[in-house]
Scaffold this motif. Structure first.
Motif, PDB file in Angstrom:
ATOM      1  N   ALA A 262       0.831  -1.208   0.000  1.00 39.00           N
ATOM      2  CA  ALA A 262       0.000   0.000   0.000  1.00 39.00           C
ATOM      3  C   ALA A 262       0.865   1.257   0.000  1.00 39.00           C
ATOM      4  O   ALA A 262       0.607   2.193  -0.766  1.00 39.00           O
ATOM      5  CB  ALA A 262      -0.929  -0.014   1.211  1.00 39.00           C
ATOM      6  N   ARG A 263       1.891   1.280   0.828  1.00 42.88           N
ATOM      7  CA  ARG A 263       2.753   2.465   0.904  1.00 42.88           C
ATOM      8  C   ARG A 263       3.627   2.591  -0.335  1.00 42.88           C
ATOM      9  O   ARG A 263       3.740   3.669  -0.929  1.00 42.88           O
ATOM     10  CB  ARG A 263       3.622   2.398   2.165  1.00 42.88           C
ATOM     11  N   CYS A 264       4.258   1.480  -0.726  1.00 48.06           N
ATOM     12  CA  CYS A 264       5.200   1.515  -1.847  1.00 48.06           C
ATOM     13  C   CYS A 264       4.480   1.779  -3.167  1.00 48.06           C
ATOM     14  O   CYS A 264       4.921   2.601  -3.973  1.00 48.06           O
ATOM     15  CB  CYS A 264       5.956   0.186  -1.913  1.00 48.06           C
ATOM     16  N   GLY A 265       3.367   1.094  -3.399  1.00 45.52           N
ATOM     17  CA  GLY A 265       2.645   1.254  -4.652  1.00 45.52           C
ATOM     18  C   GLY A 265       2.061   2.630  -4.843  1.00 45.52           C
ATOM     19  O   GLY A 265       2.077   3.182  -5.952  1.00 45.52           O
ATOM     20  N   SER A 266       1.544   3.215  -3.766  1.00 49.12           N
ATOM     21  CA  SER A 266       0.948   4.546  -3.871  1.00 49.12           C
ATOM     22  C   SER A 266       2.009   5.633  -3.969  1.00 49.12           C
ATOM     23  O   SER A 266       1.762   6.707  -4.523  1.00 49.12           O
ATOM     24  CB  SER A 266       0.034   4.805  -2.672  1.00 49.12           C
ATOM     25  N   HIS A 267       3.211   5.367  -3.452  1.00 43.00           N
ATOM     26  CA  HIS A 267       4.294   6.346  -3.485  1.00 43.00           C
ATOM     27  C   HIS A 267       5.041   6.326  -4.819  1.00 43.00           C
ATOM     28  O   HIS A 267       5.589   7.337  -5.261  1.00 43.00           O
ATOM     29  CB  HIS A 267       5.267   6.067  -2.338  1.00 43.00           C
ATOM     30  N   ALA A 268       5.051   5.159  -5.483  1.00 42.84           N
ATOM     31  CA  ALA A 268       5.856   4.974  -6.697  1.00 42.84           C
ATOM     32  C   ALA A 268       5.218   5.650  -7.908  1.00 42.84           C
ATOM     33  O   ALA A 268       4.012   5.900  -7.947  1.00 42.84           O
ATOM     34  CB  ALA A 268       6.031   3.485  -6.976  1.00 42.84           C
ATOM     35  N   LYS A 269       6.037   5.935  -8.921  1.00 45.04           N
ATOM     36  CA  LYS A 269       5.512   6.389 -10.198  1.00 45.04           C
ATOM     37  C   LYS A 269       4.762   5.237 -10.843  1.00 45.04           C
ATOM     38  O   LYS A 269       4.980   4.070 -10.520  1.00 45.04           O
ATOM     39  CB  LYS A 269       6.636   6.870 -11.117  1.00 45.04           C
ATOM     40  N   CYS A 270       3.869   5.533 -11.755  1.00 43.98           N
ATOM     41  CA  CYS A 270       3.124   4.492 -12.461  1.00 43.98           C
ATOM     42  C   CYS A 270       4.098   3.661 -13.296  1.00 43.98           C
ATOM     43  O   CYS A 270       4.702   4.166 -14.258  1.00 43.98           O
ATOM     44  CB  CYS A 270       2.052   5.118 -13.351  1.00 43.98           C
ATOM     45  N   LEU A 271       4.276   2.404 -12.947  1.00 45.14           N
ATOM     46  CA  LEU A 271       5.280   1.579 -13.612  1.00 45.14           C
ATOM     47  C   LEU A 271       4.906   1.241 -15.047  1.00 45.14           C
ATOM     48  O   LEU A 271       5.754   0.779 -15.813  1.00 45.14           O
ATOM     49  CB  LEU A 271       5.512   0.293 -12.817  1.00 45.14           C
ATOM     50  N   LEU A 272       3.656   1.474 -15.422  1.00 49.41           N
ATOM     51  CA  LEU A 272       3.269   1.212 -16.804  1.00 49.41           C
ATOM     52  C   LEU A 272       3.832   2.268 -17.752  1.00 49.41           C
ATOM     53  O   LEU A 272       3.834   2.074 -18.968  1.00 49.41           O
ATOM     54  CB  LEU A 272       1.746   1.164 -16.923  1.00 49.41           C
ATOM     55  N   THR A 273       4.329   3.369 -17.207  1.00 51.14           N
ATOM     56  CA  THR A 273       4.921   4.420 -18.040  1.00 51.14           C
ATOM     57  C   THR A 273       6.408   4.191 -18.269  1.00 51.14           C
ATOM     58  O   THR A 273       7.059   5.011 -18.931  1.00 51.14           O
ATOM     59  CB  THR A 273       4.721   5.797 -17.391  1.00 51.14           C
ATOM     60  N   VAL A 274       6.965   3.123 -17.736  1.00 52.52           N
ATOM     61  CA  VAL A 274       8.398   2.860 -17.835  1.00 52.52           C
ATOM     62  C   VAL A 274       8.698   2.090 -19.122  1.00 52.52           C
ATOM     63  O   VAL A 274       8.111   1.039 -19.385  1.00 52.52           O
ATOM     64  CB  VAL A 274       8.899   2.052 -16.622  1.00 52.52           C
ATOM     65  N   TYR A 275       9.628   2.602 -19.899  1.00 54.33           N
ATOM     66  CA  TYR A 275      10.081   1.915 -21.118  1.00 54.33           C
ATOM     67  C   TYR A 275      11.221   0.990 -20.701  1.00 54.33           C
ATOM     68  O   TYR A 275      12.402   1.287 -20.865  1.00 54.33           O
ATOM     69  CB  TYR A 275      10.557   2.929 -22.159  1.00 54.33           C
ATOM     70  N   TRP A 276      10.863  -0.170 -20.175  1.00 52.61           N
ATOM     71  CA  TRP A 276      11.831  -1.078 -19.560  1.00 52.61           C
ATOM     72  C   TRP A 276      12.934  -1.495 -20.520  1.00 52.61           C
ATOM     73  O   TRP A 276      14.086  -1.689 -20.102  1.00 52.61           O
ATOM     74  CB  TRP A 276      11.097  -2.324 -19.044  1.00 52.61           C
ATOM     75  N   GLU A 277      12.584  -1.653 -21.788  1.00 52.63           N
ATOM     76  CA  GLU A 277      13.559  -2.136 -22.765  1.00 52.63           C
ATOM     77  C   GLU A 277      14.725  -1.167 -22.956  1.00 52.63           C
ATOM     78  O   GLU A 277      15.773  -1.563 -23.466  1.00 52.63           O
ATOM     79  CB  GLU A 277      12.881  -2.364 -24.114  1.00 52.63           C
ATOM     80  N   GLU A 278      14.538   0.089 -22.560  1.00 47.24           N
ATOM     81  CA  GLU A 278      15.614   1.075 -22.677  1.00 47.24           C
ATOM     82  C   GLU A 278      16.415   1.210 -21.388  1.00 47.24           C
ATOM     83  O   GLU A 278      17.336   2.020 -21.305  1.00 47.24           O
ATOM     84  CB  GLU A 278      15.023   2.434 -23.058  1.00 47.24           C
TER      85      GLU A 278
END
Length: 311
Positions: A262-278
């Motif tokens: 709850a704390r980590c997920g709400s504090h983090a940036k939206c991980l779906l916006t991360v271009y992981w391949e780069e």
């Protein structure tokens, strides 16, 4: 369940029976195994069509007023798309949610539940991606993550503590493959369907980011993180499976890992916006700091590199 189903009309019992038939497929597949799923997409489509049909011809005294649209005129919007009416979507949502809780190994039911319950969450996530430079490029280029798109030799040659090296180490330790995700079928908009597919294909990257194993307890902990970070209803519904955990595990989940999620997920940036391949070559600790995440409580992560055989 069989006693309960006998109280339903005959046509509903047929569909319910097909949902409850056992399967031996696992949540993730390996290159040497094919999906052995009782309900594939055509069977699921048949189920919702059966549920929407009149019980018998004797009940159809006024067919025009009781006509049920079965999507015969709707055309697929992309390869693999199965259009559903709102009623069919609701039937499949309820059935797949119940089946997912009964048998958490039913990857097809988990996938169907995720799609049929996503609703406005996908629109919100798509809009969040459009607000991010990385997210916009992801939506424009629509990259895929599988064994054909990954450069395994490059990933294995990366320095220790880089994200790419951590990812292949996690794959090796957990004996999973990036080719294990169900394709999207029930989301009508092609762009939103890609958002769902992107979430599925990056789920294992969240595992690698935190080093979480793939057993029941760490999987539920990660689902709780995903709910607070992404908002998919299915990830919250999956926590109902915690009733199947042993009492000490359930106590740890709700007492330690859910508060972390709850704390980590709400504090983090939206991980779906991360271009992981780069970001394969990015330092793992720097990545966590940038994203605003931190490690979960001890006990659910894979061993450190010095304790496993890096092959």
């Amino acid at each position: 369940m069989s006693v309960i189903c006998t109280s339903f009309p005959p046509i509903i019992r047929v569909g319910a029976y097909s949902l409850m038939k056992p399967t031996y497929s696992s949540y993730r597949r390996t290159p040497n195994h094919r999906w052995n799923s009782v309900i594939n997409t055509s069977q699921a489509r048949s189920f919702v069509a059966l549920a929407a049909s009149p019980r018998s011809s004797s009940h159809a005294t006024n067919r025009k007023s009781r006509f049920v649209h079965t999507n015969s005129r709707l055309q697929p919007a992309y390869p693999g798309h199965i259009p559903l009416t709102p009623f069919e979507n609701g039937v499949l949502a309820v059935g797949s949610a119940l089946m997912s809780l009964i048998d958490t190994r039913r990857a097809d039911m988990v996938a169907a539940c995720g799609e049929t319950t996503a609703g406005p969450t996908l629109v919100k996530l798509r809009d969040t991606m459009l607000e991010s430079p990385e997210g916009r490029r992801i939506l424009k280029e629509m990259p895929r993550i599988n064994s054909q798109t990954l450069d395994w030799e490059k990933l294995r040659s990366l320095p220790e503590n880089t994200f790419g090296r951590a990812y292949v180490r996690w794959l090796d330790a957990c004996k999973v493959t990036p080719d294990s995700r169900e394709p999207v079928h029930y989301i009508d908009d092609p762009e939103l369907a890609y958002v769902m597919q992107r979430y599925r294909e990056t789920h294992d990257l969240y595992h690698a980011l935190f080093g979480l194993k793939v057993s029941a307890l760490p999987e539920l902990a990660l689902k709780a993180f995903e709910f607070t970070n992404l908002g998919f209803p299915m990830t919250a519904l999956s926590l109902g499976a915690s009733i199947r955990l042993k009492s000490p595990q359930r106590a740890r989940l709700w007492g330690e890992f859910i508060p972390w999620a709850a704390r980590c997920g709400s504090h983090a940036k939206c991980l779906l916006t991360v271009y992981w391949e780069e970001r394969w070559g990015q330092d793992l600790d720097e990545m966590k700091k940038e994203f605003g995440v931190w490690d979960p409580p001890a006990g659910l992560t894979i061993p450190r590199p010095s304790r496993i055989d890096l092959r």
